[in-house]
Design an enzyme around this catalytic site. Structure first.
Site, short mmCIF file in Angstrom:
data_model
loop_
_atom_site.label_atom_id
_atom_site.label_comp_id
_atom_site.label_asym_id
_atom_site.label_seq_id
_atom_site.Cartn_x
_atom_site.Cartn_y
_atom_site.Cartn_z
CB CYS A 157 -5.29 23.13 21.37
SG CYS A 157 -5.09 23.89 22.99
N GLY A 184 0.84 -1.19 0.00
CA GLY A 184 0.00 0.00 0.00
C GLY A 184 0.87 1.23 0.00
NE ARG A 185 4.69 2.30 5.02
CZ ARG A 185 4.41 2.82 6.20
NH1 ARG A 185 4.70 4.08 6.45
NH2 ARG A 185 3.85 2.09 7.15
CE1 TYR A 210 -1.85 2.93 6.47
CE2 TYR A 210 0.37 3.17 5.58
CZ TYR A 210 -0.73 2.39 5.88
OH TYR A 210 -0.71 1.05 5.55
#
Length: 460
Positions: A388, A315-316, A418
């Protein structure tokens, strides 16, 4: 370290093939100036190099087919949709001859909507819902990968209720072979949620994996087509793949010796590592294909069993290097550290909501000034987001021109995998668009979210 400010031509690893820096210092990708992309689509924005993605998919298929043909068997390449899946991407990888691996009902739905035939889709998942199982059966997916003993009966019972004919299933094995990066992306050690261990039971009885395999064979509603294993993600050493290949083929031989059933397929998962930093060396497709094929041939010969058909699930390695993220710089703040050094905090208009990986498990990325020639003097910088959280970090450490300032564009490499798929609306920040580029043309694959989108879900 960043490339020198006056670098020209393609930037190379870890960027997609079309990324280059022009005479005026601005990056171009897919034939388009990033300044024009930012003006048209805003920032932050995920930019996906279509031709680069297609080329990576095609190369993986071709080199694996060639390597496994040399040992006398075949191989299928599944694109692991969890890395990033959209309708367009599903169509691109299908065009290049890949099948699609899904792990949820949502991913399955996108692949089906894209027109990928059910028989060219696989369904994973450690906690499949009844609805996901039913949809997979109705779509007649090519395989369902069983991840636990109770799924054997759940899938078989669902088949019986639907009278759809036997479901093609694989059983996911936990082999104890661990490779890859952070423990959160390791998937083959014993103490984790995926698969069934091949280790014998404490009392010397059958392993959980063997128990599940025998249970599958006892259910006529199921057709056991193979064994599956996955050792982790971002793996840069092929030794782990060779080790897991031997272990899975040994389980296959043991099952055949006990039952006479020699399953026809073995899936060795994905996890092939890519370059995130200029000094990184990606795992070359040719190398991993040849070493996996060699390991498979050697193991099968030692066991005296014929070779199965194989499959892999990158995938990556397909989408990661094809993507970059464009940000606009806001606050620039030099901070003197206790050792007397200065770190320049460069805040951008995105952050952990569009790339959680640096905060989640310390993933390293590379950033460059993208819209002009910067100062030849460099400063130690940390690129941070607008959220934050003190852990809201996009790039932990990089060198940027000393004159980096509000309004500049930064590009972060290798964010195709991702980034969008793990994105959130933390602090109610809308998610960025995904913009495809190719041959000097851009088009929006997934539009930017708006405040109206956020409020549409709020029932007040």
């Amino acid at each position: 370290m960043n490339e020198p400010a006056d670098a020209r031509g393609p930037l190379g690893s870890p960027w997609s093939a079309s990324v280059e820096r022009g005479e005026d210092g601005a990056l171009r990708v897919g034939g388009l100036d990033v300044r024009a992309l930012a003006d048209e689509h805003g920032t932050p924005a995920y930019v996906l190099d279509e031709l680069d993605l297609r080329a990576r998919a095609r190369v993986l298929r071709l080199v694996f087919q060639a390597a496994f043909a040399e040992i006398g068997t075949g191989v299928d390449v599944y694109y692991a949709g969890k890395a990033f899946l959209s309708v367009a991407v599903a169509r691109w990888v299908a065009d290049e001859g890949l099948l699609v691996d899904t792990s949820t009902g949502g991913e399955l739905g996108v692949a089906l909507f894209a027109g990928v035939p059910g028989e060219r889709i696989g369904l994973h998942g450690n906690n499949k819902s009844d609805g996901e199982i039913a949809r997979a059966l109705d779509a007649r997916v090519g395989r369902i990968v069983l991840d636990s003993l109770d799924e054997v009966d759940r899938v078989a019972d669902a088949v019986a209720r639907r009278a759809t004919g036997p479901a093609r299933v694989m059983v996911r094995l936990t082999t104890g072979v661990h490779a890859g990066g952070h423990e959160y992306i390791a998937t083959s050690h014993e103490d984790q949620k995926f698969g069934l261990s091949i280790a014998p039971a404490p009392d010397g009885g059958d392993s959980p994996a063997m128990t599940a395999l025998l249970a599958v064979l006892a259910r006529p509603e199921l057709e056991l087509i193979g064994l599956h294993a996955h050792i982790g993600s971002q793996v840069l050493d092929p030794a782990g793949f060779a080790a897991v290949t031997a272990k899975v083929l040994a389980v296959r031989a043991e099952l055949a010796a006990r039952t006479g059933v020699l399953v026809p397929e073995v899936d060795l998962g994905g996890g092939f590592g890519i370059a995130y930093l200029p000094q990184d060396v990606a795992l070359a497709p040719e190398r991993i294909a040849k070493e996996l094929a060699s390991a498979a041939a050697e193991a099968a010969a030692g066991l005296g069993t014929p070779l199965p058909r194989f499959s892999i699930e990158p995938g990556r390695a397909v989408v990661g290097p094809a993507g970059l993220t464009l940000y606009r710089v806001g606050t620039v703040k030099p901070v003197q550290l206790s050792d007397g050094t200065v770190r320049t905090y460069v805040s951008v208009d995105g952050g952990m909501s569009d790339n959680i990986r640096p905060a989640l498990y310390g993933a390293a990325y590379h950033a460059v000034l993208a819209d002009r020639v910067g100062s030849p003097d460099l400063v130690q910088a940390r690129v941070v987001g607008k959220h934050c959280e003190s852990g809201d970090i996009v790039v932990h450490d990089c060198l940027l021109p000393a004159d980096v300032r509000r309004g500049d564009l930064l590009a972060v490499a290798a964010t195709g995998a991702y980034g969008r798929s793990m994105a959130s609306n933390y602090n109610l920040v809308p998610r960025p668009p995904v913009v495809a580029v190719a041959d000097g043309v851009s088009r929006v694959l997934i539009r930017r979210e708006t405040e109206k989108d956020l409020l549409a879900l709020d029932q007040g």
